[in-house]
Structure formats: structure tokens, C-alpha cells
Write a protein that holds these residues in place. Structure first.
Motif, PDB file in Angstrom:
ATOM      1  N   LYS A 131      -8.502   2.496   3.952  1.00 55.48           N
ATOM      2  CA  LYS A 131      -7.310   3.312   3.558  1.00 55.48           C
ATOM      3  C   LYS A 131      -6.598   4.208   4.431  1.00 55.48           C
ATOM      4  N   ILE A 140      -4.701  -2.944  -3.875  1.00 56.24           N
ATOM      5  CA  ILE A 140      -3.574  -3.259  -2.874  1.00 56.24           C
ATOM      6  C   ILE A 140      -3.403  -4.807  -2.576  1.00 56.24           C
ATOM      7  N   ALA A 180       0.696  -1.081   0.024  1.00 54.64           N
ATOM      8  CA  ALA A 180       0.155   0.099   0.188  1.00 54.64           C
ATOM      9  C   ALA A 180       0.805   1.468   0.067  1.00 54.64           C
TER      10      ALA A 180
END
Length: 218
Positions: free
Chosen positions: A51, A33, A16
Motif C-alpha cells: 500500500k 483493492i 485504490a
């Protein structure tokens, strides 16, 4: 099993953060990701609910890297101005690869409930790590600041560095040179200002500033 789980978590986080650097925050979806990390989307969400949690992971890693680089940068410097300058430049060096999505980070961080809001309980460990960086800069200074200021000064410096970071996010100059100039100018001003605190009236003003800093940090 625990070791394998930790490895998977680290792999998702590493992928990520690399994607944040390479393609930007918005394009690095949880699905992308997960695919790059070789795990299912559900597995990615198991380790990081959103996220925002991955940005929190970035926040933690940046603080660790900043601490290491700052410790090297201040070697040989005794005066507070030089130590502050070296410490803040070290932080800018560490953040440099993420400048392209800095505005996205700020947008995430300013949400009151965000885990990366610097004033939230969830950010406590990263906040303390950042405070420790400035505490080391202050504690190693010779001559040091007045004793009555030493406990609170790292917190004020941290708040100031938050302002520098915000300036850096929106600094479009090449290599963010305007932010570098800001640091070069601010560090000696801070050191000189502290030297004036022995004057009774000035010292009282700084006491008020420290009280305000404590209030803001909660």
C-alpha cells in the motif's frame, strides 16, 4: 500486451485511490483493492508491492492535479503574495478529499525507507513536480524576488509547504479553515520578508536559511 498491462495498473491504482477516499486507508486492504479492480491479489501485488507504493501513486497524482489547479489559480495575479496564496490554496483543494486518512499518510511517509518519504530518492519525481509548482509561482511574480534568491526560493517554499501540509493533517476545524487562515497569513509575510533581503544583514540571514534548506533536501 504492454497496453493491457498499463490499463490494469491504472485500474488497480484508480480503485485504490477511490477506496482510500471512500473507506479510509486502513480498510482498503490489498485484497479488497484487488477484488474491486477485478484482478487477483497476486496480480495487484505485481504492480504495487504494498500500500505504500499506492500512496506513492497518490502522491504523484496529487502533484499533477496541484500543478494544473495552481496554473489556473494564479492567472491574473502578479504579486508574489497573491501567487503563493493561490498556489497553496490550490494544493489544499486537491488534498481535501483525502483529509480523513491524512494521518495514515503521514505515518507512512515518515518511515525512513518508505517510497513516499518526501526526502527519499523514490519520491524524486513527485518532489520535483512539487518544486516546479512553486518555481512557477516565483517565476511569474512581478516584481520578482531578488535574482540571487530565485534558484533556491522554490525549495524553501516547498519545505514550508510540507509544514503547512502537516498542520492541515491534524487540523480538525470545519473545512480545515485554520489551515486556510495560516496560508492567508503566511503568504504576505513571506513576500514582505523577501522584500527586506536587500538590507545587507537580513540578506545574510536568508542566505543562511537557503544553505540550511539545501542541506536538508540533500
Amino acid at each position: 500486451m504492454a497496453a493491457k498491462s498499463d490499463q490494469t495498473r491504472h485500474r488497480v491504482a484508480d480503485v485504490a485511490l477511490r477506496m482510500f477516499r471512500d473507506i479510509g486507508f486502513e480498510k482498503a486492504t490489498m485484497r479488497a483493492i484487488a477484488a474491486e479492480a477485478g484482478v487477483s491479489v497476486g496480480n495487484a501485488y505485481y504492480y504495487f508491492a504494498s500500500k505504500d507504493d499506492l500512496v506513492h501513486e497518490l502522491y504523484l497524482q496529487v502533484q499533477g492535479q496541484h500543478a494544473d489547479r495552481a496554473a489556473e489559480a494564479v492567472v491574473g495575479f502578479n504579486d508574489l503574495s497573491a501567487r503563493l496564496k493561490a498556489t497553496m490554496h490550490a494544493g489544499l483543494d486537491v488534498m481535501a478529499p483525502y483529509h480523513r486518512f491524512g494521518a495514515d499518510f503521514i505515518a507512512t511517509a515518515i518511515r525512513p525507507a518508505s517510497p513516499v518519504n518526501p526526502f527519499n530518492a523514490e519520491s524524486g519525481s513527485a518532489r520535483e513536480a512539487s518544486l516546479a509548482i512553486f518555481r512557477a509561482a516565483v517565476d511569474g511574480a512581478r516584481p520578482g524576488p531578488p535574482r540571487r534568491l530565485r534558484a533556491e526560493l522554490p525549495g524553501l517554499l516547498w519545505l514550508g509547504y510540507m509544514g503547512v501540509t502537516l498542520f492541515w493533517v491534524y487540523d480538525t476545524s470545519e473545512g480545515q479553515r485554520r489551515t486556510r487562515k495560516l496560508v492567508d497569513g503566511a503568504a504576505p509575510l513571506i513576500a514582505r520578508g523577501l522584500s527586506l533581503t536587500r538590507i545587507p544583514g537580513v540578506g545574510r540571514i536568508l542566505d543562511d536559511a537557503m544553505d540550511l534548506g539545501r542541506t536538508v533536501r540533500g
